[in-house]
Motif scaffolding. Structure first.
Motif, short mmCIF file in Angstrom:
data_model
loop_
_atom_site.label_atom_id
_atom_site.label_comp_id
_atom_site.label_asym_id
_atom_site.label_seq_id
_atom_site.Cartn_x
_atom_site.Cartn_y
_atom_site.Cartn_z
N ASP A 275 0.82 -1.21 0.00
CA ASP A 275 0.00 0.00 0.00
C ASP A 275 0.86 1.27 0.00
N TYR A 276 1.99 1.22 0.71
CA TYR A 276 2.87 2.38 0.77
C TYR A 276 3.44 2.68 -0.62
N VAL A 277 3.89 1.63 -1.32
CA VAL A 277 4.42 1.80 -2.67
C VAL A 277 3.33 2.28 -3.62
N ARG A 278 2.12 1.70 -3.50
CA ARG A 278 1.02 2.11 -4.36
C ARG A 278 0.70 3.59 -4.18
N ARG A 279 0.66 4.05 -2.92
CA ARG A 279 0.32 5.46 -2.66
C ARG A 279 1.40 6.39 -3.22
N TYR A 280 2.65 6.01 -3.10
CA TYR A 280 3.74 6.80 -3.67
C TYR A 280 3.57 6.90 -5.19
N CYS A 281 3.27 5.78 -5.83
CA CYS A 281 3.10 5.77 -7.29
C CYS A 281 1.91 6.65 -7.69
N GLU A 282 0.82 6.60 -6.94
CA GLU A 282 -0.33 7.46 -7.23
C GLU A 282 0.07 8.93 -7.17
N ARG A 283 0.83 9.28 -6.15
CA ARG A 283 1.23 10.69 -5.99
C ARG A 283 2.11 11.16 -7.14
N ARG A 284 2.89 10.26 -7.72
CA ARG A 284 3.82 10.65 -8.78
C ARG A 284 3.32 10.28 -10.17
N GLY A 285 2.12 9.69 -10.25
CA GLY A 285 1.57 9.33 -11.55
C GLY A 285 2.31 8.19 -12.21
N LEU A 286 2.77 7.23 -11.43
CA LEU A 286 3.54 6.11 -11.94
C LEU A 286 2.70 4.85 -12.02
N GLU A 287 3.09 3.96 -12.91
CA GLU A 287 2.49 2.63 -12.96
C GLU A 287 3.16 1.74 -11.92
N ALA A 288 2.81 0.48 -11.88
CA ALA A 288 3.42 -0.46 -10.95
C ALA A 288 4.94 -0.50 -11.15
N VAL A 289 5.68 -0.75 -10.08
CA VAL A 289 7.14 -0.73 -10.11
C VAL A 289 7.67 -2.07 -10.62
N ASP A 290 8.48 -2.03 -11.66
CA ASP A 290 9.17 -3.22 -12.13
C ASP A 290 10.49 -3.39 -11.37
N HIS A 291 11.00 -4.60 -11.32
CA HIS A 291 12.31 -4.92 -10.72
C HIS A 291 12.37 -4.60 -9.22
N TRP A 292 11.24 -4.66 -8.55
CA TRP A 292 11.20 -4.31 -7.13
C TRP A 292 12.15 -5.18 -6.28
N PRO A 293 12.28 -6.51 -6.50
CA PRO A 293 13.24 -7.28 -5.70
C PRO A 293 14.68 -6.78 -5.85
N PHE A 294 15.06 -6.32 -7.04
CA PHE A 294 16.41 -5.78 -7.20
C PHE A 294 16.59 -4.53 -6.34
N TYR A 295 15.64 -3.61 -6.40
CA TYR A 295 15.79 -2.36 -5.65
C TYR A 295 15.89 -2.64 -4.15
N LEU A 296 15.10 -3.59 -3.66
CA LEU A 296 15.16 -3.93 -2.24
C LEU A 296 16.49 -4.59 -1.90
N ALA A 297 16.92 -5.56 -2.73
CA ALA A 297 18.18 -6.26 -2.46
C ALA A 297 19.36 -5.29 -2.49
N PHE A 298 19.33 -4.36 -3.44
CA PHE A 298 20.38 -3.35 -3.49
C PHE A 298 20.40 -2.52 -2.21
N SER A 299 19.22 -2.18 -1.70
CA SER A 299 19.14 -1.38 -0.47
C SER A 299 19.76 -2.13 0.70
N PHE A 300 19.49 -3.42 0.80
CA PHE A 300 20.11 -4.21 1.86
C PHE A 300 21.63 -4.22 1.72
N PHE A 301 22.12 -4.42 0.49
CA PHE A 301 23.56 -4.46 0.26
C PHE A 301 24.21 -3.13 0.63
#
Length: 347
Positions: A275-301
């Motif tokens: 829901d947090y990601v969806r609300r952010y996308c709504e605010r910025r006029g974005l579609e669903a986020v692709d490659h989300w596991p990569f972005y999360l894994a990169f953040s952990f690294f």
């Protein structure tokens, strides 16, 4: 009243310097080091003219491109007066001019609330908890929609694939601060290199460390008073900030970590990660986020590499908070393990 670890700051010399360089400053009578924070030592200055905050580079040999307090100062200057609230920057001192030999800056002292636990145990009303998270979401979206050229920050980062550059940077910094081999960090580094998403050209000002405890809220309502700690800010991919914050939904609320992974978020009024990601996308006029596991894994690294550097500084004797640094260092394998589990499951 001066309480701080070595090397000491000469309060008399500092007071004279600030009277000459900060408009209206006079009568320094207190310098107290904040215990929170691991990177740039931060102090509260009490003076006859009011209360201020000083942030300085740490002492000792530092990793290349780390602790750039001048970048913090510049970005806060650019953001002053925008819809992204920041403390008012007052003065930047170079190493050559500094009365204690280290670059530092002085900013206004903001009054407000800082929450250290994302479960918000001090808040009784679930609706207020939800409003706090929504305020964070709204300001993040606002930050990423700012016109960097209009802010004078179009040279604040290098062109090209942000994640490729960041992966190179943090891999190198991790190698420089590595003590023992951590197999999961090696696995994670290899996977990230092999799964870089194509560059979609998205560029914005990114905070780089956007999380609850770097945000000050107003005393009486769930509105943001100031975004703090801009040391890692740059021009980059906006989803890096979003994924970095969303790590908290996956970290445990246990020991050194203050996450939401084992918390009943619905009962507390805290939105789900989805829901947090969806609300952010709504605010910025974005579609669903692709490659989300990569972005999360990169953040952990990236976080693991940062904490490894903090741990190395504690062993070298120049960490801002040595006891906490040692605890964080021992948790680098935990972060790497969570990320490896994420890339293996894909969720």
């Amino acid at each position: 009243m001066i309480r701080e670890a070595a090397p000491p700051i000469d309060a008399v010399a500092l007071g004279r310097y600030l009277e000459d360089h900060v408009e209206g400053f006079h009568g320094l009578d207190g310098l107290v080091k904040f215990q929170a924070g691991q990177s740039n030592p931060t102090y509260r200055i009490d003076a006859a003219s009011g209360t201020y905050v000083l942030r300085t580079k740490p002492p000792g040999t530092l990793l290349k491109s780390a602790h750039q307090v001048d970048r913090e100062f510049r970005v806060m200057q650019a953001l002053a007066g925008t819809a992204v609230p920041v403390p008012k920057p007052l003065h930047l001192a170079s190493e050559a001019d500094s009365p204690f030999g280290r670059m530092f800056y002085v900013m206004e002292h903001c009054d407000g609330r800082i929450f250290w636990d994302p479960a918000l145990p001090e808040i009784a009303d679930p609706a207020e908890r939800g409003a706090i998270f929504d305020a964070m979401n709204a300001v993040l979206a606002t930050l990423h929609d700012l016109d960097v050229a209009a802010l004078g920050l179009d040279d604040f980062g290098r062109p090209g694939n942000y994640f490729e550059r960041q992966l190179t940077r943090w891999s190198e910094q991790y190698r420089q601060s590595k003590i023992d081999r951590i197999d999961d960090m090696e696995t994670l580094s290899d996977w990230l290199s092999e799964n870089l998403p194509p560059d979609d050209g998205a560029v914005s000002l990114v905070h780089g460390d956007y999380r609850l405890d770097n945000i000050m809220f107003e005393r009486e309502r769930p509105a943001i008073r100031a975004i703090l700690d801009w040391e890692l800010s740059t021009l980059g991919h906006p989803l890096a900030d979003l994924a970095y914050q969303c790590m908290q939904w996956r970290l445990p609320n246990l020991g050194a970590f203050k996450g939401l992974g084992n918390v009943d978020r619905a009962a507390l009024g805290i939105p789900s990660e989805e829901d947090y990601v969806r609300r952010y996308c709504e605010r910025r006029g974005l579609e669903a986020v692709d490659h989300w596991p990569f972005y999360l894994a990169f953040s952990f690294f990236r976080l693991a590499a940062i904490l490894q550097g903090v741990y190395k500084r504690s062993l070298d004797g120049n960490a801002s908070n040595p006891e906490k640094a040692a605890i964080f260092g021992r948790n680098v394998p935990v972060l790497a393990g969570l990320a490896v589990e994420l890339i293996r499951t894909g969720t």
